[in-house]
Every structure is written in structure tokens, then in C-alpha cells.
Design a protein around this motif. Structure first.
Motif, PDB file in Angstrom:
ATOM      1  N   GLU A 169       0.816  -1.216   0.000  1.00 13.32           N
ATOM      2  CA  GLU A 169       0.000   0.000   0.000  1.00 13.32           C
ATOM      3  C   GLU A 169       0.854   1.272   0.000  1.00 13.32           C
ATOM      4  O   GLU A 169       0.844   2.032  -0.963  1.00 13.32           O
ATOM      5  CB  GLU A 169      -0.933  -0.004   1.218  1.00 13.32           C
ATOM      6  CG  GLU A 169      -2.193  -0.819   1.016  1.00 13.32           C
ATOM      7  CD  GLU A 169      -3.181  -0.134   0.083  1.00 13.32           C
ATOM      8  OE1 GLU A 169      -3.291   1.100   0.128  1.00 13.32           O
ATOM      9  OE2 GLU A 169      -3.833  -0.841  -0.702  1.00 13.32           O
ATOM     10  N   ASP A 170       1.589   1.526   1.081  1.00 12.84           N
ATOM     11  CA  ASP A 170       2.291   2.804   1.233  1.00 12.84           C
ATOM     12  C   ASP A 170       3.396   2.993   0.189  1.00 12.84           C
ATOM     13  O   ASP A 170       3.412   3.988  -0.546  1.00 12.84           O
ATOM     14  CB  ASP A 170       2.876   2.918   2.640  1.00 12.84           C
ATOM     15  CG  ASP A 170       1.796   3.053   3.706  1.00 12.84           C
ATOM     16  OD1 ASP A 170       0.617   3.214   3.336  1.00 12.84           O
ATOM     17  OD2 ASP A 170       2.128   2.988   4.905  1.00 12.84           O
ATOM     18  N   ALA A 171       4.321   2.043   0.131  1.00  9.99           N
ATOM     19  CA  ALA A 171       5.422   2.172  -0.828  1.00  9.99           C
ATOM     20  C   ALA A 171       4.911   2.037  -2.259  1.00  9.99           C
ATOM     21  O   ALA A 171       5.372   2.733  -3.167  1.00  9.99           O
ATOM     22  CB  ALA A 171       6.497   1.123  -0.542  1.00  9.99           C
ATOM     23  N   GLY A 172       3.940   1.137  -2.466  1.00  9.49           N
ATOM     24  CA  GLY A 172       3.393   0.938  -3.803  1.00  9.49           C
ATOM     25  C   GLY A 172       2.690   2.172  -4.335  1.00  9.49           C
ATOM     26  O   GLY A 172       2.839   2.539  -5.505  1.00  9.49           O
ATOM     27  N   LYS A 173       1.923   2.834  -3.484  1.00  3.71           N
ATOM     28  CA  LYS A 173       1.237   4.058  -3.907  1.00  3.71           C
ATOM     29  C   LYS A 173       2.235   5.180  -4.183  1.00  3.71           C
ATOM     30  O   LYS A 173       2.050   5.970  -5.114  1.00  3.71           O
ATOM     31  CB  LYS A 173       0.233   4.484  -2.838  1.00  3.71           C
ATOM     32  CG  LYS A 173      -1.018   3.622  -2.801  1.00  3.71           C
ATOM     33  CD  LYS A 173      -2.000   4.115  -1.750  1.00  3.71           C
ATOM     34  CE  LYS A 173      -3.276   3.287  -1.762  1.00  3.71           C
ATOM     35  NZ  LYS A 173      -4.243   3.740  -0.728  1.00  3.71           N
ATOM     36  N   ALA A 174       3.286   5.255  -3.372  1.00 10.18           N
ATOM     37  CA  ALA A 174       4.309   6.277  -3.602  1.00 10.18           C
ATOM     38  C   ALA A 174       5.035   6.022  -4.918  1.00 10.18           C
ATOM     39  O   ALA A 174       5.373   6.959  -5.653  1.00 10.18           O
ATOM     40  CB  ALA A 174       5.303   6.292  -2.439  1.00 10.18           C
ATOM     41  N   MET A 175       5.256   4.763  -5.245  1.00 13.42           N
ATOM     42  CA  MET A 175       5.914   4.403  -6.499  1.00 13.42           C
ATOM     43  C   MET A 175       5.063   4.809  -7.701  1.00 13.42           C
ATOM     44  O   MET A 175       5.596   5.142  -8.767  1.00 13.42           O
ATOM     45  CB  MET A 175       6.177   2.894  -6.525  1.00 13.42           C
ATOM     46  CG  MET A 175       6.912   2.394  -7.754  1.00 13.42           C
ATOM     47  SD  MET A 175       7.065   0.587  -7.728  1.00 13.42           S
ATOM     48  CE  MET A 175       7.977   0.316  -9.261  1.00 13.42           C
ATOM     49  N   TYR A 176       3.756   4.794  -7.547  1.00  9.04           N
ATOM     50  CA  TYR A 176       2.838   5.148  -8.633  1.00  9.04           C
ATOM     51  C   TYR A 176       3.085   6.567  -9.143  1.00  9.04           C
ATOM     52  O   TYR A 176       2.820   6.876 -10.307  1.00  9.04           O
ATOM     53  CB  TYR A 176       1.396   5.014  -8.135  1.00  9.04           C
ATOM     54  CG  TYR A 176       0.344   5.243  -9.194  1.00  9.04           C
ATOM     55  CD1 TYR A 176       0.073   4.273 -10.146  1.00  9.04           C
ATOM     56  CD2 TYR A 176      -0.391   6.428  -9.225  1.00  9.04           C
ATOM     57  CE1 TYR A 176      -0.908   4.470 -11.118  1.00  9.04           C
ATOM     58  CE2 TYR A 176      -1.369   6.637 -10.191  1.00  9.04           C
ATOM     59  CZ  TYR A 176      -1.625   5.652 -11.131  1.00  9.04           C
ATOM     60  OH  TYR A 176      -2.595   5.861 -12.092  1.00  9.04           O
ATOM     61  N   GLU A 177       3.624   7.425  -8.283  1.00  8.92           N
ATOM     62  CA  GLU A 177       3.865   8.817  -8.667  1.00  8.92           C
ATOM     63  C   GLU A 177       4.893   8.925  -9.792  1.00  8.92           C
ATOM     64  O   GLU A 177       4.876   9.896 -10.555  1.00  8.92           O
ATOM     65  CB  GLU A 177       4.326   9.633  -7.461  1.00  8.92           C
ATOM     66  CG  GLU A 177       4.444  11.127  -7.758  1.00  8.92           C
ATOM     67  CD  GLU A 177       4.796  11.954  -6.542  1.00  8.92           C
ATOM     68  OE1 GLU A 177       5.497  12.965  -6.705  1.00  8.92           O
ATOM     69  OE2 GLU A 177       4.377  11.585  -5.431  1.00  8.92           O
ATOM     70  N   ILE A 178       5.789   7.949  -9.902  1.00  6.33           N
ATOM     71  CA  ILE A 178       6.755   7.968 -11.004  1.00  6.33           C
ATOM     72  C   ILE A 178       6.007   7.951 -12.329  1.00  6.33           C
ATOM     73  O   ILE A 178       6.319   8.712 -13.252  1.00  6.33           O
ATOM     74  CB  ILE A 178       7.717   6.768 -10.911  1.00  6.33           C
ATOM     75  CG1 ILE A 178       8.583   6.882  -9.652  1.00  6.33           C
ATOM     76  CG2 ILE A 178       8.598   6.680 -12.163  1.00  6.33           C
ATOM     77  CD1 ILE A 178       9.468   5.672  -9.402  1.00  6.33           C
TER      78      ILE A 178
END
Length: 242
Positions: A136-145
Motif C-alpha cells: 500500500e504505502d510504498a506501492g502508492k508512492a511508487m505510482y507517482e513515477i
């Protein structure tokens, strides 16, 4: 619908740039023989995962912005289009390496929990942290790329300096330059999305399967799931070095 199904399952279980750095990353080798996470607690991994994503994205944004300072109009774009392509290649390489590291965080997280002298009930509960902090947390942050860092490249070039030159350049030439720029941007962004999606899918499946075996108190199946996931990570590390 697929995301909704995944969420429901989770609830059930839980109750080319001119910057030298980009070029260096392209030739960087990773150790294919080990899981490279030097953490001794799950709290450390939770912090490491989100920090890794944020720092990787900041690096990509910095390289993108440096390129934007160099390419300021149509003429400088056409002279430096190879640098734009190189930026895309480097960004995808760094995103791919990040995706491997996130899988490593998930594996190490599980390994630390499974090595603890605690009950199956506690292990089952603690393993939900893979879903919460990495998926959730790291995956959602990665989506910003995908959704911001690479998306902005369209505004900078296709919908920016190339569009601004529409009335100044021969139409056929302008059309070809714009089409090529769009194709490069679209392909890079699509690849980034695929990397992100596959990363989250693999991490979700890993934690789901592992928690299911822990729930059943099946140590042998737990180890098989761990070994299978580790093997897939090491195989990816071999591929990224090729």
C-alpha cells in the motif's frame, strides 16, 4: 474491478538525460546471489521501503528538471532528442531496480517474522505489514513515477515547447517531431505502469499466499512460498544485469 477484488481479499485476511547519475545507474550491477536488505527489524524495513521510493522518485524528478533547463525551445529539443530518450531509458531502469528492491523488502519482512519465536496467530497478524507498508504505502508512492514524474514530460515537450512551435515550423516536420516525442513518452510511461503493476501484484500474491499457509499452520508450505519468491527475485536481478 480487479483492484476491488484484491482489496476485498486483503480485508478478509487482515480481519536520457545528460546527468551522469542516470548513465551510471544504467550500468550498475546488482548482487544476484543474495537478498540485499540489511535490516534487523520490520520497523526498519517499513522506513527503508518508503524512503527508497521517495528518494528514487526525487532523483528522477531532479534529472527531469535538469534536462528541462537544458532544453528550452523547439530547436534545442531537436538537437537533444537523444538526451530525452536516454532519460526515459534511465528512468525505466531505475524504476525496474526499485521494483526489485521492493520485492526484497517484502521477502526480508516475511523472513524476520517467520524467524521469530511467536505463535502462528502473531505471525499471521504481523505479516499484514507487508500489505500495509510495502504493497500500500510504498506501492502508492511508487505510482507517482508514472502518474506525475513521467507524466510531466508530456507537458514539458509534447504539449509545451513542441506545441508552441506549431506556427513557426513546416507542418510535416513539426508533425513528425511531435509524433515521435509522443510515442517515446507514451511507451516509457506505459512501461513504467507495467513495472509498477507487476510489482504490486507480486507482493500482494506473496503476502496473501504466505498468510494463508501460516493460517493453516503449514510450515512446509510456508517455506516453499518463501523459496519460490526468493528465487523469482534473484532471477529478476540476473535479468536486470544482462
Amino acid at each position: 474491478m480487479k483492484k476491488l477484488i484484491c482489496l476485498c481479499l486483503g480485508l478478509i485476511l487482515c480481519g536520457c538525460t545528460g546527468a551522469p547519475t542516470a548513465q551510471n545507474d544504467e550500468v550498475k550491477k546488482v548482487n544476484v546471489n543474495v537478498i540485499e536488505v540489511s535490516a534487523s527489524t520490520i520497523d526498519e524495513i517499513e522506513e527503508m521501503a518508503i524512503k527508497d521510493v521517495e528518494e528514487t522518485n526525487e532523483k528522477l524528478k531532479s534529472e527531469r528538471d535538469a534536462l528541462g533547463e537544458e532544453i528550452t525551445d523547439y530547436n534545442s529539443y531537436t538537437k537533444n532528442v537523444d538526451k530525452v530518450k536516454t532519460y526515459y531509458e534511465g528512468a525505466l531502469k531505475q524504476t525496474e531496480l526499485l521494483s526489485i528492491r521492493l520485492r526484497e523488502y517484502a521477502y526480508k519482512y516475511a523472513e524476520l517474522i517467520m524467524n521469530e519465536d511467536t505463535s502462528y496467530k502473531v505471525k499471521y497478524k504481523d505479516l499484514s505489514g507487508i500489505y500495509e507498508y510495502i504493497y500500500e504505502d510504498a506501492g502508492k508512492a511508487m505510482y507517482e513515477i508514472y502518474d506525475k514524474t513521467l507524466k510531466d514530460m508530456y507537458d514539458m515537450y509534447c504539449d509545451g515547447i513542441i506545441k508552441d512551435a506549431y506556427d513557426e515550423i513546416d507542418y510535416d516536420e513539426w508533425y513528425d517531431v511531435h509524433s515521435d516525442a509522443y510515442d517515446d513518452w507514451y511507451d516509457a510511461r506505459s512501461d513504467a505502469y507495467d513495472i509498477w503493476y507487476d510489482t504490486r501484484s507480486d507482493i500482494y500474491d506473496f503476502q496473501y499466499d504466505l498468510r494463508s499457509e501460516v493460517y493453516d499452520h503449514d510450515d512446509e508450505r510456508v517455506q516453499k512460498k518463501m523459496d519460490k519468491f526468493k528465487k523469482s527475485i534473484l532471477r529478476m536481478k540476473e535479468d536486470v544485469n544482462d
